[in-house]
Enzyme design. Structure first.
Site, short mmCIF file in Angstrom:
data_model
loop_
_atom_site.label_atom_id
_atom_site.label_comp_id
_atom_site.label_asym_id
_atom_site.label_seq_id
_atom_site.Cartn_x
_atom_site.Cartn_y
_atom_site.Cartn_z
N LYS A 188 -108.56 -6.47 25.77
CA LYS A 188 -108.29 -7.26 24.83
C LYS A 188 -105.96 -7.70 25.32
O LYS A 188 -106.12 -6.49 25.66
CB LYS A 188 -108.24 -8.00 23.76
CG LYS A 188 -109.68 -6.84 22.96
CD LYS A 188 -110.35 -8.74 24.07
CE LYS A 188 -112.03 -8.47 23.99
NZ LYS A 188 -112.91 -9.40 23.72
C1 LIG Z 1 -114.25 -9.57 23.18
C2 LIG Z 1 -114.92 -10.39 23.06
C3 LIG Z 1 -115.65 -10.82 21.32
C4 LIG Z 1 -116.75 -9.51 21.22
O1 LIG Z 1 -115.11 -7.90 20.46
P1 LIG Z 1 -115.88 -6.52 20.28
O2 LIG Z 1 -114.27 -5.82 20.02
O3 LIG Z 1 -116.01 -6.51 21.71
O4 LIG Z 1 -117.12 -6.24 19.93
C5 LIG Z 1 -115.79 -11.57 20.80
N1 LIG Z 1 -115.75 -13.05 21.38
C6 LIG Z 1 -115.17 -13.42 22.77
C7 LIG Z 1 -114.53 -14.33 23.01
C8 LIG Z 1 -115.10 -12.03 23.24
O5 LIG Z 1 -114.28 -11.97 23.96
#
Ligand SMILES: *Cc1c(COP(=O)(O)O)cnc(C)c1O
Length: 377
Positions: A188
């Site tokens: 992210k």
């Molecule tokens: C990455 C992601 C998540 C989940 O996040 P994690 O920290 O990996 O559990 C949820 N929603 C979206 C749209 C994502 O891209």
């Protein structure tokens, strides 16, 4: 003379060359490593301020941020929640685990975001909430969605896990939902290794989320429980990374935008490839990932292209597999007859290239050269 072996290009590599190391050392030296440490509240306050929210509740990851949000809103058996089919499993899983029913909507073929114009037809007397998800770098149309939610008295859960620092019609992503959620996984825009955040302006919802995060311990009688929660706490070590990373968010976004523009320029002359839209009426793309959908004129699907990239040691990822095509949900009897052609098509013909913040121009050049090779006739 043999060539030196090609270095692999990972699909993602984060940038950790700011204050991360110094703040982590501070955790070790002070002994504060658990969720009780001071960086957690510092990170919550700074992150909430960044999206213009009153409360930030740091949690273990972006998936459980959704679990807690659904339960905090009191959504459960007999309730329906509308969400895009083209998203990560975490969204639908949170709804299903709460005992509610996910109702899926197709996506727009150009932005890959939920087709907001198809939402109203899905609203029934059981509908409690809409879960909006910003996909791959462009925001969902929150202006239209908020108007619709208001008209029908529905709550919005905004999954902004891919939208740190992004805006929609001038307002920060993460400022639209009754509850909005983020992830800090290393791919992210901002990472804590594993981590997540719920943000809200509602005091009562914030309190609910804090309680759900911490096993629903009660302040007065700690080990007497009125409700079941989880241990979804974020550690001080992770929050220290978050504080360091948050200070660089604008720089990171500028870097991603530059990468997106550069990929677009390097790949724009390959016929029959659909690249990410640089902008919509509501926002400029901030390229969480650089996604590509292979046009019908090519015989190759995403899997075949990714295999060829892999043979050149270039990492890539397929697009999300739609919720209405998930075996796990079919086994539960969900979505027996759903047909959402846009999501089905991009799931098969879409993939993304290495998109991490540490990606160099030289690496992008190599990716582009291999892509030209794959698609030359
Ligand atoms: C990455 C992601 C998540 C989940 O996040 P994690 O920290 O990996 O559990 C949820 N929603 C979206 C749209 C994502 O891209």
């Amino acid at each position: 003379m043999t060539q030196p072996p090609l270095q692999p290009i990972p699909v993602n590599e984060p940038l950790l060359d700011g204050d991360e190391k110094r703040l982590l050392i501070e955790c070790i030296e002070t002994g504060w490593i658990s969720s009780e440490g001071p960086f957690v509240q510092r990170f919550e306050a700074a992150f909430a301020a960044r999206v213009g929210r009153r409360h930030g509740i740091a949690v273990a990851n972006g998936s459980v941020a959704l679990d807690a949000s659904v339960v905090a809103l009191g959504i459960g058996a007999g309730d329906e929640v509308i969400l895009p089919s083209f998203t990560i499993i975490s969204c639908a899983a949170a709804i299903v685990r709460a005992g509610a029913t996910p109702v899926v909507v197709d996506c727009d073929p150009l932005t890959w975001n939920m087709d907001v114009s198809a939402v109203e037809a899905c609203i029934t007397p059981r509908t409690k909430a809409i879960m909006a998800v910003h996909i791959y770098g462009l925001p969902t149309d929150m202006v239209a969605l908020c108007a619709l939610a208001e008209k029908h008295g529905l709550a919005i859960i905004e999954d902004a896990a891919e939208a740190h620092g992004q805006t929609c019609a001038g307002r920060p992503c993460g400022s639209f939902g009754a509850l909005s959620t983020f992830s800090f996984y290393p791919n992210k825009h901002l990472t804590t290794g594993e981590g997540g955040m719920i943000v809200t302006d509602d005091d009562a919802l914030a309190e609910r989320c804090r309680s759900l995060r911490n096993l629903c311990f009660q302040p007065a009688r700690r080990f007497v429980h009125e409700e079941l929660g989880w241990n979804f706490r974020l550690t001080n070590l992770q929050a220290a990374l978050g504080v360091a990373q948050l200070g660089r968010l604008d720089e990171f976004i500028a870097r991603k935008r530059r990468m997106g523009a550069r990929y677009a320029e390097l790949l724009g002359d390959i016929p029959g490839l659909q690249l990410p839209l640089p902008s919509t009426e509501q926002a400029d793309n901030h390229y969480w990932v650089f996604g590509i959908v292979i046009g019908p004129e090519h015989d190759l699907d995403a899997e075949a292209v990714m295999q060829q990239l892999s043979a050149h040691k270039i990492g890539s990822r397929p697009f999300f597999w739609p919720m209405h095509e998930q075996p796990v949900f079919h086994k539960m009897g969900l979505f027996p007859h759903a047909s959402l052609p846009v999501a089905e098509n991009i799931a098969r013909r879409g993939f993304y290239l290495p998109s991490g913040l540490a990606l160099t121009d030289t690496q992008m050049d190599r990716v582009a050269a291999v892509m030209h090779d794959i698609f030359k006739h």
